[in-house]
Design an enzyme around this catalytic site. Structure first.
Site, PDB file in Angstrom:
ATOM      1  N   CYS A 131       0.861  -1.145   0.051  1.00  0.00           N
ATOM      2  CA  CYS A 131       0.119  -0.048  -0.151  1.00  0.00           C
ATOM      3  C   CYS A 131       0.985   1.280   0.028  1.00  0.00           C
ATOM      4  O   CYS A 131       1.312   1.610   1.003  1.00  0.00           O
ATOM      5  CB  CYS A 131      -0.794  -0.196   1.474  1.00  0.00           C
ATOM      6  SG  CYS A 131      -1.884   1.372   1.426  1.00  0.00           S
ATOM      7  N   CYS A 134      -0.441   4.101   2.123  1.00  0.00           N
ATOM      8  CA  CYS A 134      -0.067   4.002   3.567  1.00  0.00           C
ATOM      9  C   CYS A 134       1.229   4.173   3.909  1.00  0.00           C
ATOM     10  O   CYS A 134       1.651   4.759   5.043  1.00  0.00           O
ATOM     11  CB  CYS A 134      -0.478   2.342   4.119  1.00  0.00           C
ATOM     12  SG  CYS A 134      -2.203   1.828   3.517  1.00  0.00           S
ATOM     13  N   ASP A 135       2.202   3.522   3.071  1.00  0.00           N
ATOM     14  CA  ASP A 135       3.592   3.532   3.513  1.00  0.00           C
ATOM     15  C   ASP A 135       4.595   4.435   2.720  1.00  0.00           C
ATOM     16  O   ASP A 135       5.887   4.822   2.987  1.00  0.00           O
ATOM     17  CB  ASP A 135       4.317   2.299   3.559  1.00  0.00           C
ATOM     18  CG  ASP A 135       3.298   1.348   4.570  1.00  0.00           C
ATOM     19  OD1 ASP A 135       2.807   1.977   5.514  1.00  0.00           O
ATOM     20  OD2 ASP A 135       3.301   0.087   4.134  1.00  0.00           O
TER      21      ASP A 135
HETATM   22  C1  LIG Z   1       1.069  -3.892   5.357  1.00  0.00           C
HETATM   23  C2  LIG Z   1      -0.214  -2.995   5.237  1.00  0.00           C
HETATM   24  C3  LIG Z   1      -0.065  -1.700   5.559  1.00  0.00           C
HETATM   25  C4  LIG Z   1      -1.189  -0.767   5.958  1.00  0.00           C
HETATM   26  N1  LIG Z   1      -0.836   0.430   6.549  1.00  0.00           N
HETATM   27  C5  LIG Z   1      -2.005   1.100   6.388  1.00  0.00           C
HETATM   28  C6  LIG Z   1      -1.694   2.480   7.064  1.00  0.00           C
HETATM   29  O1  LIG Z   1      -0.853   2.782   7.500  1.00  0.00           O
HETATM   30  N2  LIG Z   1      -3.154   3.367   6.875  1.00  0.00           N
HETATM   31  C7  LIG Z   1      -4.232   2.809   6.529  1.00  0.00           C
HETATM   32  O2  LIG Z   1      -5.220   3.610   6.453  1.00  0.00           O
HETATM   33  N3  LIG Z   1      -4.299   1.702   6.073  1.00  0.00           N
HETATM   34  C8  LIG Z   1      -3.294   0.703   5.916  1.00  0.00           C
HETATM   35  N4  LIG Z   1      -3.522  -0.426   5.370  1.00  0.00           N
HETATM   36  C9  LIG Z   1      -4.871  -0.754   4.821  1.00  0.00           C
HETATM   37  C10 LIG Z   1      -5.751  -1.216   6.022  1.00  0.00           C
HETATM   38  O3  LIG Z   1      -5.000  -2.258   6.658  1.00  0.00           O
HETATM   39  C11 LIG Z   1      -6.890  -1.772   5.377  1.00  0.00           C
HETATM   40  O4  LIG Z   1      -7.675  -0.906   4.703  1.00  0.00           O
HETATM   41  C12 LIG Z   1      -7.762  -2.169   6.549  1.00  0.00           C
HETATM   42  O5  LIG Z   1      -7.458  -2.933   7.378  1.00  0.00           O
HETATM   43  C13 LIG Z   1      -9.303  -2.789   5.947  1.00  0.00           C
HETATM   44  O6  LIG Z   1      -9.900  -3.093   7.110  1.00  0.00           O
HETATM   45  P1  LIG Z   1     -11.081  -4.469   7.140  1.00  0.00           P
HETATM   46  O7  LIG Z   1     -11.495  -4.335   8.263  1.00  0.00           O
HETATM   47  O8  LIG Z   1     -12.046  -4.037   5.949  1.00  0.00           O
HETATM   48  O9  LIG Z   1     -10.354  -5.457   6.654  1.00  0.00           O
HETATM   49  P2  LIG Z   1      -9.042  -6.292   7.147  1.00  0.00           P
HETATM   50  O10 LIG Z   1      -8.233  -5.417   7.942  1.00  0.00           O
HETATM   51  O11 LIG Z   1      -8.536  -6.960   6.111  1.00  0.00           O
HETATM   52  O12 LIG Z   1      -9.806  -7.491   8.072  1.00  0.00           O
HETATM   53  C14 LIG Z   1     -10.539  -8.545   7.546  1.00  0.00           C
HETATM   54  C15 LIG Z   1     -10.899  -9.439   8.823  1.00  0.00           C
HETATM   55  O13 LIG Z   1     -11.646 -10.450   8.418  1.00  0.00           O
HETATM   56  C16 LIG Z   1     -11.348 -11.591   8.846  1.00  0.00           C
HETATM   57  N5  LIG Z   1     -11.862 -12.452   7.920  1.00  0.00           N
HETATM   58  C17 LIG Z   1     -11.725 -12.807   6.626  1.00  0.00           C
HETATM   59  N6  LIG Z   1     -12.376 -14.128   6.252  1.00  0.00           N
HETATM   60  C18 LIG Z   1     -13.019 -14.398   7.307  1.00  0.00           C
HETATM   61  C19 LIG Z   1     -13.825 -15.506   7.396  1.00  0.00           C
HETATM   62  N7  LIG Z   1     -14.105 -16.514   6.577  1.00  0.00           N
HETATM   63  N8  LIG Z   1     -14.324 -15.706   8.638  1.00  0.00           N
HETATM   64  C20 LIG Z   1     -14.150 -15.016   9.829  1.00  0.00           C
HETATM   65  N9  LIG Z   1     -13.308 -13.926   9.515  1.00  0.00           N
HETATM   66  C21 LIG Z   1     -12.599 -13.392   8.208  1.00  0.00           C
HETATM   67  C22 LIG Z   1      -9.894 -11.649   9.106  1.00  0.00           C
HETATM   68  O14 LIG Z   1      -9.452 -12.626  10.038  1.00  0.00           O
HETATM   69  C23 LIG Z   1      -9.904 -10.221   9.544  1.00  0.00           C
HETATM   70  O15 LIG Z   1      -9.917 -10.073  11.016  1.00  0.00           O
HETATM   71  C24 LIG Z   1      -2.475  -1.370   5.403  1.00  0.00           C
HETATM   72  C25 LIG Z   1      -2.506  -2.538   4.889  1.00  0.00           C
HETATM   73  C26 LIG Z   1      -1.403  -3.533   4.627  1.00  0.00           C
HETATM   74  C27 LIG Z   1      -1.493  -4.940   4.391  1.00  0.00           C
END
Ligand SMILES: Cc1cc2nc3c(=O)[nH]c(=O)nc-3n(C[C@H](O)[C@H](O)[C@H](O)COP(=O)(O)OP(=O)(O)OC[C@H]3O[C@@H](n4cnc5c(N)ncnc54)[C@H](O)[C@@H]3O)c2cc1C
Length: 307
Positions: A131, A134-135
């Site tokens: 990302c 993000c970084d």
């Molecule tokens: C390395 C990295 C660095 C990042 N840095 C930043 C940053 O600095 N700032 C920023 O704003 N964003 C950052 N992001 C992006 C940010 O992390 C994501 O946009 C955000 O986490 C999305 O949140 P979410 O809850 O939609 O999904 P996710 O964080 O992907 O969470 C998904 C959840 O669903 C669960 N899940 C999936 N499938 C199932 C299933 N079948 N049953 C039960 N549970 C399930 C997983 O276990 C997880 O807990 C970064 C991403 C990455 C990969």
């Protein structure tokens, strides 16, 4: 029977849990394979509002979970393997056991595609990223590399030139999948160097626990060489975690949930939140906002039914 089950413990799921718990809905949050979601694998998050010094990703999501628990949210370890959303109550199979719920919030995220090299995996959050938004700001006046040949790789490369001194774009094929306009923009950017027909064999340096360079191989000449970089951005796409909902709710051709306005899916009582539906922004704050929307919609939906 639950009022609401939330699938996912990332920013979207945790925020939905805070709102649903404060509305006294006693939500059950299914943690999934990645407790805390994507932020749990990163280090400093500098763009989440409210933390002028930044905050470590794992601490941020853990704080959200604690906040939801204060109001009565319950968390369960496990993965949703199968769903039956054909009628209410909705049924979910969590680690072999069926659970019933009146409403469902899907916040299962979208996982970044990685190259799969062991060194790459170990250095995620330590120079390896998926990302640029993000970084990117961590790499002022540094050399970085972007892997990929599609529009998102071009976008990430262009964005990174705002900070980096040099961006090398590595793609395994000679031809790029990116649209002409995106490719032309990247080609016209003097800070971007193209390395087509090239693959990454190794990311250095595991001993130092940070990215210092990569080993590359040109697929046409067979030449192998090391190149110094401090940031390694993999931009080869995302996989939405929607397998358990296939054939049940509307998904687009890449598997993302299709929104029917607000946080609504095509099924009444099933709501989406975060990256599982959002291919455009993919940020912690937008995921958190979407979690808030989904919980408010679930609450209003239940209230309209007299619960
Ligand atoms: C390395 C990295 C660095 C990042 N840095 C930043 C940053 O600095 N700032 C920023 O704003 N964003 C950052 N992001 C992006 C940010 O992390 C994501 O946009 C955000 O986490 C999305 O949140 P979410 O809850 O939609 O999904 P996710 O964080 O992907 O969470 C998904 C959840 O669903 C669960 N899940 C999936 N499938 C199932 C299933 N079948 N049953 C039960 N549970 C399930 C997983 O276990 C997880 O807990 C970064 C991403 C990455 C990969």
């Amino acid at each position: 029977m639950r009022n609401v089950i939330i699938i996912g413990s990332g920013c979207a799921g945790n925020t939905a849990a805070i709102y649903a718990a404060r509305a006294n809905l006693k939500p059950l949050v299914v943690i999934g394979h990645e407790p805390g979601g994507q932020l749990s694998i990163t280090t400093l998050v500098e763009n989440f509002p409210g933390f002028p010094e930044g905050i470590e990703g794992p601490e941020l999501v853990e704080n959200m979970k604690k906040q939801a628990e204060v109001f009565g949210a319950e968390y369960v370890h496990g993965t949703v393997e199968e769903t039956d959303l054909s009628k209410r109550p909705f049924r979910l199979k969590i680690d072999g056991e069926w659970h019933e719920t009146m409403t469902l919030i899907i916040a299962s995220g979208a996982s970044a595609r990685w190259l799969g090299l062991p060194s790459e995996q170990k250095l995620i959050g330590r120079g390896v990223s998926s990302c640029a938004t993000c970084d990117g700001a961590f790499y002022r006046e540094r050399k970085v590399m972007v892997i990929g040949g599609g529009d998102s790789a071009m976008e990430e490369a262009n964005f990174l030139t705002r900070f980096a001194s040099e961006v090398t774009l590595v793609h395994r094929r000679e031809q790029f999948r990116a649209s002409k306009i995106m490719l032309d923009r990247a080609r016209g950017n003097p800070k971007i160097k193209f390395l087509p027909s090239t693959v990454v064999e190794e990311v250095h340096d595991l001993a130092k626990n940070e990215v210092t360079g990569v080993r590359l191989r040109n697929l046409e000449s067979g030449k192998v060489w090391d190149q110094e970089v401090e940031g390694f951005f993999v931009a080869i796409g995302h996989i939405p975690n929607t397998k358990p909902f296939k054939g049940q709710i509307d998904l687009d051709h890449d598997g993302y949930i299709v929104s029917h306005g607000g946080a609504r899916t095509n099924i009444k009582g099933v709501f989406h939140a975060g990256d599982v539906q959002d291919r455009a922004y993919r940020q912690a704050i937008t995921a958190a906002g979407a979690g808030c929307m989904a919980a408010i919609e679930a609450e209003r939906f239940l209230e309209a039914e007299g619960h």
